[in-house]
Design a protein around this motif. Sequence first.
Motif, PDB file in Angstrom:
ATOM      1  N   LEU A   1      13.777 -10.930  34.067  1.00 46.88           N
ATOM      2  CA  LEU A   1      14.101 -11.528  32.773  1.00 46.88           C
ATOM      3  C   LEU A   1      12.893 -11.461  31.853  1.00 46.88           C
ATOM      4  CD1 LEU A   1      15.908 -13.299  30.915  1.00 46.88           C
ATOM      5  CD2 LEU A   1      14.838 -15.280  32.014  1.00 46.88           C
TER       6      LEU A   1
ATOM      7  N   GLN B   1      22.503 -18.070  31.121  1.00 48.94           N
ATOM      8  CA  GLN B   1      22.921 -18.682  32.386  1.00 48.94           C
ATOM      9  C   GLN B   1      24.278 -18.157  32.834  1.00 48.94           C
ATOM     10  OE1 GLN B   1      21.162 -20.491  34.515  1.00 48.94           O
ATOM     11  NE2 GLN B   1      19.417 -20.292  33.150  1.00 48.94           N
TER      12      GLN B   1
ATOM     13  N   LEU C   1      17.679  -8.825  30.278  1.00 52.96           N
ATOM     14  CA  LEU C   1      17.805  -8.776  31.734  1.00 52.96           C
ATOM     15  C   LEU C   1      17.717  -7.323  32.168  1.00 52.96           C
ATOM     16  CD1 LEU C   1      20.704 -11.223  32.619  1.00 52.96           C
ATOM     17  CD2 LEU C   1      18.390 -11.300  33.524  1.00 52.96           C
TER      18      LEU C   1
ATOM     19  N   LYS D   1      23.704 -14.601  34.179  1.00 51.25           N
ATOM     20  CA  LYS D   1      23.017 -14.634  35.473  1.00 51.25           C
ATOM     21  C   LYS D   1      23.968 -15.092  36.575  1.00 51.25           C
ATOM     22  CE  LYS D   1      20.982 -18.054  37.103  1.00 51.25           C
ATOM     23  NZ  LYS D   1      20.186 -19.264  37.357  1.00 51.25           N
TER      24      LYS D   1
END
Length: 112
Positions: A30, A14, A61, A17
């Motif tokens: 992802l 998180q 990623l 991102k």
Amino acid sequence: MKRIEAVVRPEKLQDVKNALVNIGATGMTLEDVRGFGRQKGQTSTYRGISYTVEFLTKKRLVLVVPDDQLDLILQTVTSAAATGTIGDGKIFVSSVEEAIRIRTGETGEPAL
Ligand SMILES: Nc1ncnc2c1ncn2[C@@H]1O[C@H](COP(=O)(O)OP(=O)(O)OP(=O)(O)O)[C@@H](O)[C@H]1O
Ligand SMILES: [Mg+2]
């Protein structure tokens, strides 16, 4: 265009991102992956010796980015994914020949 493949800790996903969105990343893919690095998946050893190789759960990623954004994105991922301890992950960069945005037919960097 460059393809950035970043293998990171699941608990850092998180943060990574959000950092990428904040600097203007237009898209990413992802994947849930498993792998090992130099410690062969060992998070601890018994009497200093490990006999088995274990796959650890990681997140991958994948971003394709304009050439002029590469350095910023690499710095951003590195900074957001780091804890300073073993298993922080790895980033691989390769060249991309073409991209096509299917809806519009745009090609190259404008398609990203
Ligand atoms: N050479 C490699 N080729 C492909 N994938 C790799 C490679 N090295 C690492 N990975 C992937 O990255 C994940 C995280 O690797 P890791 O951060 O443990 O690398 P490392 O070289 O052992 O560094 P560290 O000593 O900081 O742990 C691995 O679980 C694996 O999925
Ligand atoms: Mg390692």
